[in-house]
Write a protein that holds these residues in place. Structure first.
Motif, PDB file in Angstrom:
ATOM      1  N   PHE A  36      -3.681   7.594  12.849  1.00  0.00           N
ATOM      2  CA  PHE A  36      -3.592   6.709  11.686  1.00  0.00           C
ATOM      3  C   PHE A  36      -4.974   6.575  11.043  1.00  0.00           C
ATOM      4  CE2 PHE A  36       0.089   5.500  14.175  1.00  0.00           C
ATOM      5  CZ  PHE A  36       1.066   5.237  13.226  1.00  0.00           C
ATOM      6  N   ASP A  37      -5.246   7.396  10.030  1.00  0.00           N
ATOM      7  CA  ASP A  37      -6.547   7.349   9.356  1.00  0.00           C
ATOM      8  C   ASP A  37      -6.863   5.949   8.831  1.00  0.00           C
ATOM      9  OD1 ASP A  37      -5.762  10.008   9.597  1.00  0.00           O
ATOM     10  OD2 ASP A  37      -6.920  10.634   7.857  1.00  0.00           O
ATOM     11  N   HIS A  38      -5.829   5.257   8.361  1.00  0.00           N
ATOM     12  CA  HIS A  38      -6.069   3.988   7.680  1.00  0.00           C
ATOM     13  C   HIS A  38      -6.592   2.903   8.609  1.00  0.00           C
ATOM     14  CE1 HIS A  38      -2.076   3.333   9.391  1.00  0.00           C
ATOM     15  NE2 HIS A  38      -2.247   2.055   9.208  1.00  0.00           N
ATOM     16  N   LEU A  39      -6.441   3.066   9.925  1.00  0.00           N
ATOM     17  CA  LEU A  39      -6.966   2.063  10.851  1.00  0.00           C
ATOM     18  C   LEU A  39      -8.487   1.996  10.791  1.00  0.00           C
ATOM     19  CD1 LEU A  39      -4.704   2.594  14.004  1.00  0.00           C
ATOM     20  CD2 LEU A  39      -4.546   0.791  12.275  1.00  0.00           C
ATOM     21  N   VAL A  40      -9.115   3.092  10.402  1.00  0.00           N
ATOM     22  CA  VAL A  40     -10.569   3.106  10.255  1.00  0.00           C
ATOM     23  C   VAL A  40     -10.967   2.534   8.900  1.00  0.00           C
ATOM     24  CG1 VAL A  40     -12.635   4.550  10.208  1.00  0.00           C
ATOM     25  CG2 VAL A  40     -10.769   5.099  11.783  1.00  0.00           C
ATOM     26  N   HIS A  41     -10.321   3.018   7.837  1.00  0.00           N
ATOM     27  CA  HIS A  41     -10.754   2.685   6.473  1.00  0.00           C
ATOM     28  C   HIS A  41     -10.265   1.321   5.996  1.00  0.00           C
ATOM     29  CE1 HIS A  41     -12.194   6.762   6.130  1.00  0.00           C
ATOM     30  NE2 HIS A  41     -10.997   7.243   6.377  1.00  0.00           N
ATOM     31  N   TYR A  42      -9.041   0.926   6.382  1.00  0.00           N
ATOM     32  CA  TYR A  42      -8.437  -0.292   5.834  1.00  0.00           C
ATOM     33  C   TYR A  42      -8.140  -1.312   6.924  1.00  0.00           C
ATOM     34  CZ  TYR A  42      -7.585   2.880   1.921  1.00  0.00           C
ATOM     35  OH  TYR A  42      -7.734   3.780   0.901  1.00  0.00           O
ATOM     36  N   GLY A  43      -8.936  -1.316   7.983  1.00  0.00           N
ATOM     37  CA  GLY A  43      -8.638  -2.145   9.142  1.00  0.00           C
ATOM     38  C   GLY A  43      -8.259  -3.577   8.809  1.00  0.00           C
ATOM     39  N   GLY A  44      -7.014  -3.946   9.117  1.00  0.00           N
ATOM     40  CA  GLY A  44      -6.544  -5.307   8.927  1.00  0.00           C
ATOM     41  C   GLY A  44      -6.020  -5.622   7.544  1.00  0.00           C
ATOM     42  N   SER A  45      -6.053  -4.658   6.615  1.00  0.00           N
ATOM     43  CA  SER A  45      -5.658  -4.975   5.237  1.00  0.00           C
ATOM     44  C   SER A  45      -4.747  -3.933   4.598  1.00  0.00           C
ATOM     45  CB  SER A  45      -6.909  -5.154   4.364  1.00  0.00           C
ATOM     46  OG  SER A  45      -7.723  -3.997   4.405  1.00  0.00           O
ATOM     47  N   TYR A  46      -4.146  -3.045   5.392  1.00  0.00           N
ATOM     48  CA  TYR A  46      -3.313  -1.999   4.793  1.00  0.00           C
ATOM     49  C   TYR A  46      -2.046  -2.569   4.152  1.00  0.00           C
ATOM     50  CZ  TYR A  46      -1.369   2.602   3.990  1.00  0.00           C
ATOM     51  OH  TYR A  46      -0.864   3.724   3.376  1.00  0.00           O
ATOM     52  N   TYR A  47      -1.646  -3.770   4.553  1.00  0.00           N
ATOM     53  CA  TYR A  47      -0.467  -4.410   3.960  1.00  0.00           C
ATOM     54  C   TYR A  47      -0.586  -4.521   2.442  1.00  0.00           C
ATOM     55  CZ  TYR A  47      -3.437  -8.422   3.191  1.00  0.00           C
ATOM     56  OH  TYR A  47      -4.449  -9.226   2.743  1.00  0.00           O
ATOM     57  N   CYS A  48      -1.827  -4.485   1.917  1.00  0.00           N
ATOM     58  CA  CYS A  48      -2.044  -4.742   0.490  1.00  0.00           C
ATOM     59  C   CYS A  48      -1.297  -3.753  -0.392  1.00  0.00           C
ATOM     60  CB  CYS A  48      -3.529  -4.727   0.166  1.00  0.00           C
ATOM     61  SG  CYS A  48      -4.281  -3.098   0.232  1.00  0.00           S
ATOM     62  N   TYR A  49      -1.031  -2.540   0.104  1.00  0.00           N
ATOM     63  CA  TYR A  49      -0.349  -1.549  -0.727  1.00  0.00           C
ATOM     64  C   TYR A  49       1.122  -1.908  -0.920  1.00  0.00           C
ATOM     65  CZ  TYR A  49      -4.596   1.114  -0.448  1.00  0.00           C
ATOM     66  OH  TYR A  49      -5.910   1.492  -0.572  1.00  0.00           O
ATOM     67  N   LEU A  50       1.787  -2.307   0.136  1.00  0.00           N
ATOM     68  CA  LEU A  50       3.185  -2.717   0.009  1.00  0.00           C
ATOM     69  C   LEU A  50       3.283  -4.021  -0.782  1.00  0.00           C
ATOM     70  CD1 LEU A  50       6.066  -1.926   0.851  1.00  0.00           C
ATOM     71  CD2 LEU A  50       5.784  -3.372   2.868  1.00  0.00           C
ATOM     72  N   PHE A  51       2.354  -4.932  -0.525  1.00  0.00           N
ATOM     73  CA  PHE A  51       2.343  -6.202  -1.257  1.00  0.00           C
ATOM     74  C   PHE A  51       2.191  -5.964  -2.760  1.00  0.00           C
ATOM     75  CE2 PHE A  51      -0.668  -9.353  -3.133  1.00  0.00           C
ATOM     76  CZ  PHE A  51       0.255 -10.370  -3.337  1.00  0.00           C
ATOM     77  N   ASN A  52       1.236  -5.125  -3.142  1.00  0.00           N
ATOM     78  CA  ASN A  52       1.022  -4.883  -4.570  1.00  0.00           C
ATOM     79  C   ASN A  52       2.117  -4.025  -5.182  1.00  0.00           C
ATOM     80  OD1 ASN A  52      -1.453  -6.111  -5.818  1.00  0.00           O
ATOM     81  ND2 ASN A  52      -2.314  -5.356  -3.893  1.00  0.00           N
ATOM     82  N   ARG A  53       2.796  -3.260  -4.363  1.00  0.00           N
ATOM     83  CA  ARG A  53       3.976  -2.551  -4.852  1.00  0.00           C
ATOM     84  C   ARG A  53       5.033  -3.570  -5.284  1.00  0.00           C
ATOM     85  NH1 ARG A  53       6.783   2.445  -1.525  1.00  0.00           N
ATOM     86  NH2 ARG A  53       8.565   2.802  -2.905  1.00  0.00           N
ATOM     87  N   ALA A  54       5.216  -4.606  -4.463  1.00  0.00           N
ATOM     88  CA  ALA A  54       6.190  -5.654  -4.789  1.00  0.00           C
ATOM     89  C   ALA A  54       5.709  -6.519  -5.952  1.00  0.00           C
ATOM     90  CB  ALA A  54       6.450  -6.517  -3.558  1.00  0.00           C
ATOM     91  N   LEU A  55       4.432  -6.933  -5.903  1.00  0.00           N
ATOM     92  CA  LEU A  55       3.898  -7.828  -6.932  1.00  0.00           C
ATOM     93  C   LEU A  55       3.873  -7.149  -8.298  1.00  0.00           C
ATOM     94  CD1 LEU A  55       2.581 -10.525  -7.678  1.00  0.00           C
ATOM     95  CD2 LEU A  55       0.369  -9.545  -6.998  1.00  0.00           C
ATOM     96  N   SER A  56       3.422  -5.904  -8.345  1.00  0.00           N
ATOM     97  CA  SER A  56       3.344  -5.205  -9.634  1.00  0.00           C
ATOM     98  C   SER A  56       4.736  -4.959 -10.207  1.00  0.00           C
ATOM     99  CB  SER A  56       2.587  -3.882  -9.483  1.00  0.00           C
ATOM    100  OG  SER A  56       3.285  -2.976  -8.646  1.00  0.00           O
TER     101      SER A  56
END
Length: 634
Positions: A555-575
């Motif tokens: 999981f590459d994103h565990l390094v780059h987005y540690g603790g905040s990857y939820y933001c993509y699904l959240f902004n998919r819903a919000l937008s």
């Protein structure tokens, strides 16, 4: 910097931001150059510049006199509430907290331990990413993979691959390394289930050394979070986020799963029906899913037909339309000055409000050897009020790897293109007094909103029809393709993949490594509740059906987005909600555009859900973890 202790609070913030601005001019340009420049000498010098600036900043962040001046300025500003603007107070607070996160306020022994942990965290993150990249590129017999009979690969061409060969029970066999384009291609297009099974199982094998590095990274980050006063790295990552705590993220993910599950199960049944139609039974195995997804999507001829209306030229026409009709701005291509750009294919555009240039965009759209990134935004200059009273013109660069000329693009390529345009427009329209919080220099779940909103200029069929034109005839998008564009297949499946990445991220960063605890047991326990009620046509787990595992090094994103990857699904819903409420009836309405311009003009100074909800006058209030999901589900 020597005069800092004699400054009033406003002067202190201005001086510190001036220094930061000067350093960013060098570091930001160097970061771009080392990722895109075709000349290795430039790349080497740029890397040295980035490291030198980073080293200097580390020294400044541990300068006790600078820290004391910041504390004094904050204390004085608190006694005179009208002396500093909200932006100045926010910038001063951010700078002081940033220094504390590097240990400036700690006793000497604790400070030294913090410095060592920061160095270890940076080195581990770099080593893990390097190992992942090397694994993708390595093609050798020593690489993990699978020996597969050539006869089982059907019509799949192997000409461009230098693969290890041997004679096996079924004739000539080739060794296919895992985590390569060829491995993914086998899973998607090879009809032979046994070949796909072998490839899938090779993909799932664990790299024990990489797994240990991930645990070490987690341990260091959890220790850093504790030093900074947070229970876990997830709490630290969300300290200024719209969600504010991992508990609220968990609430959002659980609610989203409940909404997604029925549609996801229905899509699994479609795949099972396709497998049964092939005479291979109706129970889905993990290695069936990529093949059946690809097969079902290929049956939709409309997808290929829509791509003939998506070219780099038509997307640029869409960008010009959004900027002119929605935001009332001119988007003008200019000739770069000699030496201004790093390759002849790089284009320069000016964003203008009447005669005033308010932003400069560089576009590096096409692939070439040595280009290290495929889709990214690089801020080169933030908005800032200069000493002469003029606003510093923001500059940013977008880097892609798009097919050149009039070649057709997939919808996913087009969506990614417009996503990055959203980031760029946020940066270029920023009019902050200080560059510290200009444009996208904010918390990730806030700054991802404009980019996700811009995706809808491609996703909305009626909006797309206003600028998309056929690559050869120039004809507009016909009604039958607009209708087809409304119903993109397997949308629930893709959303559940994003959800699962977020779940693994939250589970990983809620774990505190110790000899008595096992990470894998913890991950399975945290994900277990999402397996309940998954009564689909398969005996596999949710992770297995998605081609995933609890091997954290994958999981590459565990390094780059540690603790905040939820933001993509959240902004998919919000937008999706904001688009449905305010943009869908008239995507280029100037009144709506003015509200959007107001949000973007503020950069990342006020990072609240309220400023986003202002795009939807009269919309009932909701907290981030209770964002309406109906529009995304539709």
């Amino acid at each position: 910097m020597a005069n800092l202790r004699h400054c009033r609070p406003q002067e202190s913030v201005t001086l510190l931001d001036d220094v930061s601005n000067s350093l960013c001019h060098i570091a930001d340009a160097a970061e771009l150059v080392r990722n895109v420049h075709p000349d290795e000498a430039y790349v080497a010098h740029a890397s040295s510049a980035v490291q030198e600036i980073a080293g200097y900043m580390s020294e400044v962040n541990l300068d006790a006199s600078v820290y004391q001046c910041m504390k004094d300025a904050e204390a004085e500003a608190s006694r005179d509430s009208e002396g500093l603007s909200l932006e100045a107070r926010t910038v001063l607070h951010h700078m002081r907290v940033s220094m504390e996160h590097e240990g400036i306020h700690l006793a000497q022994a604790e400070k030294q331990a913090c410095i060592e942990m920061l160095d270890a965290e940076q080195q581990l993150a770099f080593d893990i990413v390097q190992r992942q990249e090397q694994a993708r590129q390595r093609i050798s017999s020593g690489t993990d993979g699978a020996w597969i009979p050539v006869s089982a690969l059907g019509n799949l061409s192997l000409d461009q691959w230098r693969l290890k060969e041997r004679s096996g029970r079924h004739g000539r066999e080739v060794h296919v390394p895992r985590d390569t384009f060829l491995a993914d291609r086998i899973l998607k297009v090879v009809p032979c289930g046994e070949a796909r099974r072998q490839m899938h199982e090779a993909q799932q094998s664990r790299d024990s050394a990489a797994e240990e590095m991930m645990v070490q990274l987690l341990a260091v980050r959890q220790q850093l979070a504790k030093i900074r006063g947070y229970p876990s790295w997830a709490h630290y990552a969300q300290r200024e986020a719209l969600f504010q705590s991992p508990d609220k993220v968990k609430h959002f993910l659980e609610a989203t799963w409940e909404q997604l599950r029925p549609g996801f199960l229905a899509e699994l049944r479609v795949l099972a029906d396709e497998k049964e139609a092939l005479g291979q039974g109706s129970i889905l195995e993990p290695w069936d899913v990529p093949f059946l997804l690809h097969r079902c999507k290929e049956k939709r001829q409309e997808a290929d037909q829509i791509s003939t209306y998506l070219t780099y030229g038509s997307l640029m026409a869409g960008v010009e339309l959004v900027l002119s009709r929605l935001l009332g701005l001119a988007f003008v291509q200019e000739d770069p000055d000699p030496g201004e750009v790093w390759h002849p294919s790089v284009q320069k555009f000016a964003l203008r409000d009447a005669e005033r240039t308010i932003g400069i965009l560089y576009l590096d759209p096409f692939p070439r050897p040595g280009k290290k990134v495929q889709s990214a935004q690089f801020t080169l200059q933030g908005s800032k009020m200069l000493a002469d009273g003029q606003l510093q013109v923001p500059k940013t660069c977008l880097v892609y790897a798009l097919p050149p000329g009039s070649q057709c693009l997939s919808t996913s390529f087009a969506v990614t293109f417009m996503h990055e345009i959203g980031h760029a427009v946020h940066s270029l329209l920023s009019e902050t007094h200080f560059q510290h919080l200009s444009g996208t220099r904010g918390t990730i779940d806030f700054v991802e909103f404009p980019s996700h909103l811009f995706e809808h200029f491609v996703l909305d069929p009626d909006c797309l029809a206003t600028y998309a034109s056929h690559s050869t005839t120039g004809a507009r998008l016909p009604q039958n393709l607009r209708d087809a564009h409304c119903h993109r297949p397997f949308g629930h499946f893709e959303a559940v993949q994003q959800l699962t990445y977020a779940l693994v991220d939250q589970a990983f960063y809620s774990f505190h490594p110790s000899p008595e605890k096992d990470l894998q047991t913890h991950l399975h326990s945290m994900l277990g509740s999402f397996e309940q009620g998954l009564d689909g046509p398969s005996n596999a787990s949710l992770l297995e059906l998605l081609g995933l595992s609890t091997a954290t090094a994958r999981f590459d994103h565990l390094v780059h987005y540690g603790g905040s990857y939820y933001c993509y699904l959240f902004n998919r819903a919000l937008s999706a909600h904001v688009w449905q409420q305010s943009f869908r009836p008239d995507p280029f309405n100037r009144e709506t555009g003015e509200r959007l311009h107001s949000l973007l003009r503020g950069g990342s100074v006020v990072q609240t859900l309220d400023v986003i909800r202002d795009l939807c006058p009269g919309d009932p209030a909701f907290d981030a973890h209770e964002v309406p999901l109906d529009a995304m589900m539709a």
